[in-house]
Design a protein around this motif. Structure first.
Motif, short mmCIF file in Angstrom:
data_model
loop_
_atom_site.label_atom_id
_atom_site.label_comp_id
_atom_site.label_asym_id
_atom_site.label_seq_id
_atom_site.Cartn_x
_atom_site.Cartn_y
_atom_site.Cartn_z
N LEU A 227 0.83 -1.20 0.00
CA LEU A 227 0.00 0.00 0.00
C LEU A 227 0.87 1.25 0.00
N CYS A 228 0.34 2.30 -0.56
CA CYS A 228 0.83 3.66 -0.33
C CYS A 228 -0.37 4.41 0.21
N THR A 229 -0.44 4.55 1.54
CA THR A 229 -1.69 4.97 2.17
C THR A 229 -2.03 6.44 2.02
N ARG A 230 -1.07 7.26 1.62
CA ARG A 230 -1.35 8.69 1.49
C ARG A 230 -0.45 9.27 0.41
N SER A 231 -0.53 8.72 -0.78
CA SER A 231 0.31 9.14 -1.90
C SER A 231 -0.55 9.46 -3.11
N ALA A 232 -0.18 10.52 -3.81
CA ALA A 232 -0.86 10.90 -5.05
C ALA A 232 0.19 10.96 -6.17
N ALA A 233 -0.11 11.70 -7.21
CA ALA A 233 0.75 11.74 -8.39
C ALA A 233 1.77 12.87 -8.28
N ALA A 238 4.23 18.17 -6.44
CA ALA A 238 5.55 17.68 -6.03
C ALA A 238 5.66 17.57 -4.51
N HIS A 239 4.82 16.74 -3.92
CA HIS A 239 4.93 16.44 -2.49
C HIS A 239 5.82 15.22 -2.31
N PRO A 240 6.67 15.18 -1.28
CA PRO A 240 7.59 14.05 -1.13
C PRO A 240 6.91 12.69 -0.96
N ASP A 241 5.68 12.67 -0.47
CA ASP A 241 4.97 11.39 -0.34
C ASP A 241 4.37 10.90 -1.65
N ASN A 242 4.26 11.79 -2.64
CA ASN A 242 3.64 11.41 -3.91
C ASN A 242 4.59 10.60 -4.77
N LEU A 243 4.04 9.84 -5.71
CA LEU A 243 4.80 8.88 -6.50
C LEU A 243 5.00 9.36 -7.92
N GLU A 265 -2.26 19.52 0.92
CA GLU A 265 -0.84 19.61 0.61
C GLU A 265 -0.39 18.54 -0.38
N ARG A 266 -1.10 17.44 -0.47
CA ARG A 266 -0.70 16.37 -1.39
C ARG A 266 -1.44 16.40 -2.72
N THR A 267 -2.71 16.81 -2.68
CA THR A 267 -3.51 16.77 -3.91
C THR A 267 -4.11 18.11 -4.30
N GLY A 268 -4.26 19.03 -3.34
CA GLY A 268 -4.91 20.30 -3.62
C GLY A 268 -6.18 20.46 -2.82
N PRO A 269 -6.71 21.68 -2.73
CA PRO A 269 -7.83 21.95 -1.84
C PRO A 269 -9.20 21.60 -2.39
N ARG A 270 -9.33 21.37 -3.69
CA ARG A 270 -10.65 21.19 -4.29
C ARG A 270 -10.93 19.73 -4.61
N VAL A 271 -12.21 19.38 -4.66
CA VAL A 271 -12.60 18.04 -5.08
C VAL A 271 -12.05 17.73 -6.46
N GLN A 272 -12.06 18.72 -7.33
CA GLN A 272 -11.55 18.52 -8.69
C GLN A 272 -10.05 18.19 -8.69
N ASP A 273 -9.32 18.77 -7.73
CA ASP A 273 -7.88 18.47 -7.63
C ASP A 273 -7.67 17.00 -7.25
N VAL A 274 -8.43 16.53 -6.27
CA VAL A 274 -8.32 15.13 -5.86
C VAL A 274 -8.69 14.22 -7.03
N ALA A 275 -9.76 14.57 -7.74
CA ALA A 275 -10.19 13.77 -8.89
C ALA A 275 -9.12 13.73 -9.97
N ASP A 276 -8.39 14.83 -10.16
CA ASP A 276 -7.30 14.84 -11.14
C ASP A 276 -6.24 13.80 -10.78
N HIS A 277 -5.90 13.71 -9.50
CA HIS A 277 -4.89 12.73 -9.07
C HIS A 277 -5.42 11.31 -9.21
N VAL A 278 -6.67 11.08 -8.82
CA VAL A 278 -7.26 9.74 -8.95
C VAL A 278 -7.27 9.34 -10.42
N ASP A 279 -7.65 10.26 -11.29
CA ASP A 279 -7.64 10.01 -12.74
C ASP A 279 -6.24 9.60 -13.21
N HIS A 280 -5.25 10.36 -12.76
CA HIS A 280 -3.87 10.13 -13.22
C HIS A 280 -3.34 8.78 -12.73
N VAL A 281 -3.56 8.47 -11.46
CA VAL A 281 -3.09 7.18 -10.92
C VAL A 281 -3.77 6.03 -11.65
#
Length: 366
Positions: A227-233, A238-243, A265-281
Motif C-alpha cells: 500500500l501507499c496509504t497517502r500518496s498521489a501523483a 511535487a509532495h515528497p509522499d507522492n509517487l 498539501e498532497r492533492t490540492g484543496p478542491r474536489v476537482q484536484d483530488v479527482a485529477d490525481h485519482v484520474d492520473h493514478v
C-alpha cells in the motif's frame, strides 16, 4: 471459523454490481443525469474503505468525546462517516517524529489501548476488523469497520518480536519509512527480513514517504500487495509522499494500491484536484491499483469524512464506469486485504517466526 469468513461472507465482486434495492433498500434511486444521486446509490452498494485516518492521535488530547452523536473537536465521527458512506477505515497509529526506541513502542501501545477503548465505547457505530472477512461482517451489521494501521516503523524498535506482538494486538499495516533499515539506499538485509516476516503475519507494508529505492525493493520482495496509504501523483503535485509515474507503473505491475488522499498539501484543496490525481493514478497504474485515503484529522478539513459522494460524483461526471468506481471505493482494498490473509496462511506453513536481530544482519562496517 474466523479464517473462513472470506468465503462464507464474500460480497459480489466489484464488477458484478448488484441491484441497489437488494443491497441497500433505503438508498435513493439514481436520477438519470444526476451524478451525485448516482454516486450515493453506488456507494450504498460499494462503500468507501478509507486508507488513512489520524483520529487516534487527535482523540488523545480530548478530555471527553462522543463519536456516535457527533464530535466537533475532531474532523471525523460516526455521523460524518455514514454521511460520506464510509464502510471501513484504517486508523493510523503514527507518532511524532521525535519519538523513537522504547518511547515509540510505549506510545504505540498506548494508542492501541486508546483505539480499543474508543471502539468499545461506540459499539453501535464501530467494530474492530482483523481480516477482509471481518470488514465485510462489520459492514453487513451496519458498523464502520476499523482496521488498525498504519503504524510507524519506529514502533518496532528494530525487533521482529515486537512486530509479532503488535500483530497479535490487531496491527495490520506498517509504514516502512523512517527506519534505519529502510533508508535512501533501500532496504537493508534486516529490512528485507522485516518484510518477509510481515508477509508471514499478514501485515501490509505501507510505502508512503519511503525512498524510491525502498519502494522498488519492497515491490520486488513482498509476496503480498503493498500500500501507499497517502500518496498521489508527483507529476501533478511535487509532495515528497507522492509517487512518480515510473513508480506508479511499478506499483500497478505488482498489483499494489495507491490510496489518493483528500489532503490539500498532497492533492490540492478542491474536489476537482483530488479527482485529477485519482484520474492520473488510474491511467498509469490501472483501475485495480487506486483507492482513497482521507488523511482525516491531520489537516484534511472538516468535510473530509463526509465528502466522498461529491468526489465520486465528480468521477462519474468525467465518465468513469461504475465498475471502476466500485473497485476504487471497495473492491481494490478488499482484494489487498484478502491477498494478505491468504498469503499469510500459506507462509506460516513453510516459514517459522524469524528470530534474527538487526545486529546479525546489519553489522556496522569496521
Amino acid at each position: 471459523m474466523a479464517d473462513l469468513q472470506d468465503e462464507l461472507h464474500a460480497l459480489p465482486e466489484a464488477c458484478e454490481l448488484p441491484d441497489t434495492a437488494q443491497t441497500a433498500p433505503f438508498a435513493p434511486r439514481p436520477t438519470p443525469g444526476d451524478p451525485l444521486e448516482r454516486a450515493r446509490a453506488l456507494l450504498a452498494a460499494h462503500p468507501v474503505i478509507d486508507g488513512h485516518s489520524g483520529l487516534p492521535w487527535a482523540l488523545r488530547d480530548l478530555p471527553w468525546y462522543d463519536l456516535q452523536l457527533g464530535e466537533s473537536g475532531v474532523d471525523t465521527d460516526v455521523l460524518r462517516l455514514r454521511e460520506g458512506q464510509v464502510g471501513a477505515l484504517l486508523w493510523s497509529l503514527h507518532l511524532p517524529e521525535r519519538l523513537a526506541g522504547e518511547r515509540a513502542v510505549g506510545a504505540t501501545l498506548e494508542q492501541l489501548d486508546l483505539v480499543r477503548s474508543v471502539i468499545a465505547a461506540h459499539p453501535e457505530g464501530l467494530r474492530l476488523a482483523r481480516s477482509a472477512g471481518q470488514v465485510i461482517d462489520a459492514r453487513n451489521c451496519g458498523r464502520v469497520a476499523v482496521v488498525l494501521g498504519p503504524a510507524g516503523a519506529a514502533a518496532l524498535d528494530d525487533s521482529l518480536g515486537i512486530l509479532r506482538v503488535l500483530h497479535s494486538l490487531g496491527l495490520r499495516v506498517l509504514t516502512l519509512a523512517g527506519a534505519s533499515w529502510a533508508g535512501e539506499a533501500g532496504l537493508t538485509r534486516f529490512g528485507e527480513e522485516v518484510v518477509r516476516e510481515m508477509n508471514r503475519l499478514g501485515v501490509l507494508a505501507d510505502l508512503s514517504g519511503a525512498s524510491d529505492a525502498t519502494i522498488g525493493r519492497a515491490l520486488a520482495l513482498s509476496r503480498t500487495p503493498v500500500l501507499c496509504t497517502r500518496s498521489a501523483a508527483r507529476s501533478l503535485r511535487a509532495h515528497p509522499d507522492n509517487l512518480s509515474d515510473a513508480l506508479l507503473a511499478e506499483l500497478g505491475a505488482a498489483k499494489g494500491l495507491c490510496l489518493v488522499p483528500s489532503s490539500p498539501e498532497r492533492t490540492g484543496p478542491r474536489v476537482q484536484d483530488v479527482a485529477d490525481h485519482v484520474d492520473h493514478v488510474r491511467a498509469i497504474a490501472g483501475p485495480e491499483c487506486v483507492g482513497l485515503s482521507g488523511a482525516h484529522d491531520r489537516g484534511a478539513g472538516p468535510d473530509a469524512a463526509s465528502g466522498y459522494p461529491q468526489l465520486i460524483a465528480e468521477l462519474l461526471a468525467r465518465g468513469w464506469p461504475e465498475t471502476d468506481v466500485a473497485l476504487l471505493t471497495w473492491g481494490n482494498m478488499q482484494r489487498v486485504l484478502r491477498s494478505a490473509d491468504f498469503a499469510a496462511r500459506a507462509a506460516r506453513e513453510r516459514r517459522k517466526p524469524s528470530t534474527v536481530r538487526i545486529t546479525e544482519l546489519d553489522a556496522p562496517d569496521d
